[in-house]
Design a protein around this motif. Sequence first.
Motif, mmCIF file in Angstrom:
data_model
loop_
_atom_site.group_PDB
_atom_site.id
_atom_site.type_symbol
_atom_site.label_atom_id
_atom_site.label_comp_id
_atom_site.label_asym_id
_atom_site.label_seq_id
_atom_site.Cartn_x
_atom_site.Cartn_y
_atom_site.Cartn_z
ATOM 1 N N LYS A 11 32.234 53.503 34.420
ATOM 2 C CA LYS A 11 31.758 53.141 33.081
ATOM 3 C C LYS A 11 31.785 51.620 32.897
ATOM 4 O O LYS A 11 30.853 51.040 32.341
ATOM 5 N N ILE A 12 32.857 50.991 33.362
ATOM 6 C CA ILE A 12 32.964 49.531 33.266
ATOM 7 C C ILE A 12 31.832 48.873 34.059
ATOM 8 O O ILE A 12 31.154 47.963 33.574
ATOM 9 N N LEU A 13 31.620 49.356 35.284
ATOM 10 C CA LEU A 13 30.558 48.792 36.122
ATOM 11 C C LEU A 13 29.187 49.004 35.488
ATOM 12 O O LEU A 13 28.342 48.102 35.504
ATOM 13 N N SER A 14 28.965 50.165 34.903
ATOM 14 C CA SER A 14 27.689 50.431 34.239
ATOM 15 C C SER A 14 27.473 49.476 33.070
ATOM 16 O O SER A 14 26.370 48.943 32.879
ATOM 17 N N GLU A 15 28.513 49.261 32.295
ATOM 18 C CA GLU A 15 28.422 48.321 31.169
ATOM 19 C C GLU A 15 28.127 46.906 31.665
ATOM 20 O O GLU A 15 27.302 46.202 31.096
ATOM 21 N N MET A 16 28.803 46.511 32.735
ATOM 22 C CA MET A 16 28.588 45.164 33.268
ATOM 23 C C MET A 16 27.189 45.016 33.861
ATOM 24 O O MET A 16 26.579 43.952 33.744
ATOM 25 N N GLN A 17 26.662 46.086 34.484
ATOM 26 C CA GLN A 17 25.287 46.033 34.995
ATOM 27 C C GLN A 17 24.284 45.948 33.849
ATOM 28 O O GLN A 17 23.277 45.268 33.951
ATOM 29 N N ARG A 18 24.585 46.636 32.769
ATOM 30 C CA ARG A 18 23.684 46.620 31.606
ATOM 31 C C ARG A 18 23.643 45.235 30.984
ATOM 32 O O ARG A 18 22.586 44.715 30.653
ATOM 33 N N ASP A 19 24.837 44.609 30.828
ATOM 34 C CA ASP A 19 24.910 43.276 30.220
ATOM 35 C C ASP A 19 26.238 42.632 30.585
ATOM 36 O O ASP A 19 27.261 42.888 29.942
ATOM 37 N N ALA A 20 26.216 41.789 31.602
ATOM 38 C CA ALA A 20 27.444 41.136 32.063
ATOM 39 C C ALA A 20 27.921 40.044 31.110
ATOM 40 O O ALA A 20 29.026 39.541 31.254
ATOM 41 N N ALA A 21 27.101 39.693 30.130
ATOM 42 C CA ALA A 21 27.494 38.670 29.168
ATOM 43 C C ALA A 21 28.350 39.235 28.035
ATOM 44 O O ALA A 21 28.831 38.483 27.194
ATOM 45 N N GLN A 22 28.556 40.550 28.017
ATOM 46 C CA GLN A 22 29.403 41.155 26.983
ATOM 47 C C GLN A 22 30.813 40.596 27.069
ATOM 48 O O GLN A 22 31.309 40.299 28.144
ATOM 49 N N SER A 23 31.459 40.541 25.939
ATOM 50 C CA SER A 23 32.867 40.137 25.938
ATOM 51 C C SER A 23 33.713 41.281 26.491
ATOM 52 O O SER A 23 33.280 42.439 26.531
ATOM 53 N N LEU A 24 34.903 40.955 26.896
ATOM 54 C CA LEU A 24 35.841 41.956 27.375
ATOM 55 C C LEU A 24 36.125 42.991 26.284
ATOM 56 O O LEU A 24 36.228 44.188 26.566
ATOM 57 N N ASP A 25 36.204 42.528 25.050
ATOM 58 C CA ASP A 25 36.415 43.447 23.919
ATOM 59 C C ASP A 25 35.269 44.455 23.798
ATOM 60 O O ASP A 25 35.504 45.644 23.580
ATOM 61 N N GLU A 26 34.031 43.981 23.958
ATOM 62 C CA GLU A 26 32.874 44.874 23.856
ATOM 63 C C GLU A 26 32.872 45.900 24.986
ATOM 64 O O GLU A 26 32.619 47.086 24.744
ATOM 65 N N ILE A 27 33.148 45.456 26.202
ATOM 66 C CA ILE A 27 33.179 46.383 27.333
ATOM 67 C C ILE A 27 34.255 47.434 27.103
ATOM 68 O O ILE A 27 34.014 48.631 27.264
ATOM 69 N N ALA A 28 35.452 46.995 26.698
ATOM 70 C CA ALA A 28 36.561 47.926 26.468
ATOM 71 C C ALA A 28 36.189 48.958 25.397
ATOM 72 O O ALA A 28 36.423 50.156 25.573
ATOM 73 N N LYS A 29 35.598 48.496 24.309
ATOM 74 C CA LYS A 29 35.188 49.409 23.234
ATOM 75 C C LYS A 29 34.154 50.413 23.741
ATOM 76 O O LYS A 29 34.252 51.613 23.478
ATOM 77 N N ASN A 30 33.168 49.934 24.517
ATOM 78 C CA ASN A 30 32.086 50.798 25.005
ATOM 79 C C ASN A 30 32.546 51.826 26.040
ATOM 80 O O ASN A 30 31.901 52.858 26.205
ATOM 81 N N VAL A 31 33.653 51.541 26.735
ATOM 82 C CA VAL A 31 34.147 52.512 27.725
ATOM 83 C C VAL A 31 35.322 53.327 27.185
ATOM 84 O O VAL A 31 35.844 54.193 27.879
ATOM 85 N N GLY A 32 35.733 53.040 25.950
ATOM 86 C CA GLY A 32 36.813 53.814 25.330
ATOM 87 C C GLY A 32 38.186 53.446 25.849
ATOM 88 O O GLY A 32 39.036 54.321 26.044
ATOM 89 N N SER A 33 38.416 52.173 26.061
ATOM 90 C CA SER A 33 39.717 51.717 26.561
ATOM 91 C C SER A 33 40.116 50.467 25.790
ATOM 92 O O SER A 33 39.411 50.035 24.880
ATOM 93 N N SER A 34 41.240 49.898 26.172
ATOM 94 C CA SER A 34 41.640 48.644 25.554
ATOM 95 C C SER A 34 41.411 47.489 26.526
ATOM 96 O O SER A 34 41.159 47.686 27.713
ATOM 97 N N LYS A 35 41.535 46.288 26.003
ATOM 98 C CA LYS A 35 41.149 45.077 26.719
ATOM 99 C C LYS A 35 41.935 44.839 28.013
ATOM 100 O O LYS A 35 41.339 44.578 29.061
ATOM 101 N N THR A 36 43.242 44.935 27.973
ATOM 102 C CA THR A 36 44.062 44.607 29.149
ATOM 103 C C THR A 36 43.804 45.536 30.328
ATOM 104 O O THR A 36 43.593 45.050 31.446
ATOM 105 N N PRO A 37 43.781 46.858 30.141
ATOM 106 C CA PRO A 37 43.470 47.715 31.292
ATOM 107 C C PRO A 37 42.074 47.466 31.864
ATOM 108 O O PRO A 37 41.888 47.518 33.079
ATOM 109 N N VAL A 38 41.108 47.178 30.997
ATOM 110 C CA VAL A 38 39.749 46.889 31.474
ATOM 111 C C VAL A 38 39.751 45.594 32.278
ATOM 112 O O VAL A 38 39.168 45.520 33.366
ATOM 113 N N TRP A 39 40.430 44.574 31.787
ATOM 114 C CA TRP A 39 40.519 43.300 32.511
ATOM 115 C C TRP A 39 41.172 43.519 33.875
ATOM 116 O O TRP A 39 40.704 42.974 34.880
#
Length: 153
Positions: A11-39
Amino acid sequence: MSVRIDETDRKILSEMQRDAAQSLDEIAKNVGSSKTPVWNRIRKMKDAGIIGQQTVMLDAEALGFEACFFVLIRTSEHEADWQQRFLAALKARPEVQEAHRLAGDIDYILKVRVANARAYDAFYQALISEVRVHNVTALLSMEEIKSSVALPL
């Protein structure tokens, strides 16, 4: 280093492929996780080489690169010295967006993006002045129907 990826990583990779300019907060929200584990997951995948260079997709036509040629190359040369010179010539030319060595009747295929046919001819003349090739066929793309660098995760 072999790294296993799970559904959250995908899910993280899909989000980054869709738009790598997203903030870490946006990616975490879109994959249903929090910022630190996603980072941490992103860092792990970068360290493992799963995530490579991040760049920006530019609109070739808007920048004046209106012609896309697929160049089929046959060669009778297969020595290491010739291959090194050929690969160096390709890598030195920014017009070459992709280059693949093939199995079958064609030895190489190139994707070349230039302003017009005259610019392609200049590229072609420069290439054949540096390395000998047996046969070159250039195919002009009339319309780009689909172009993606995204992997089907």
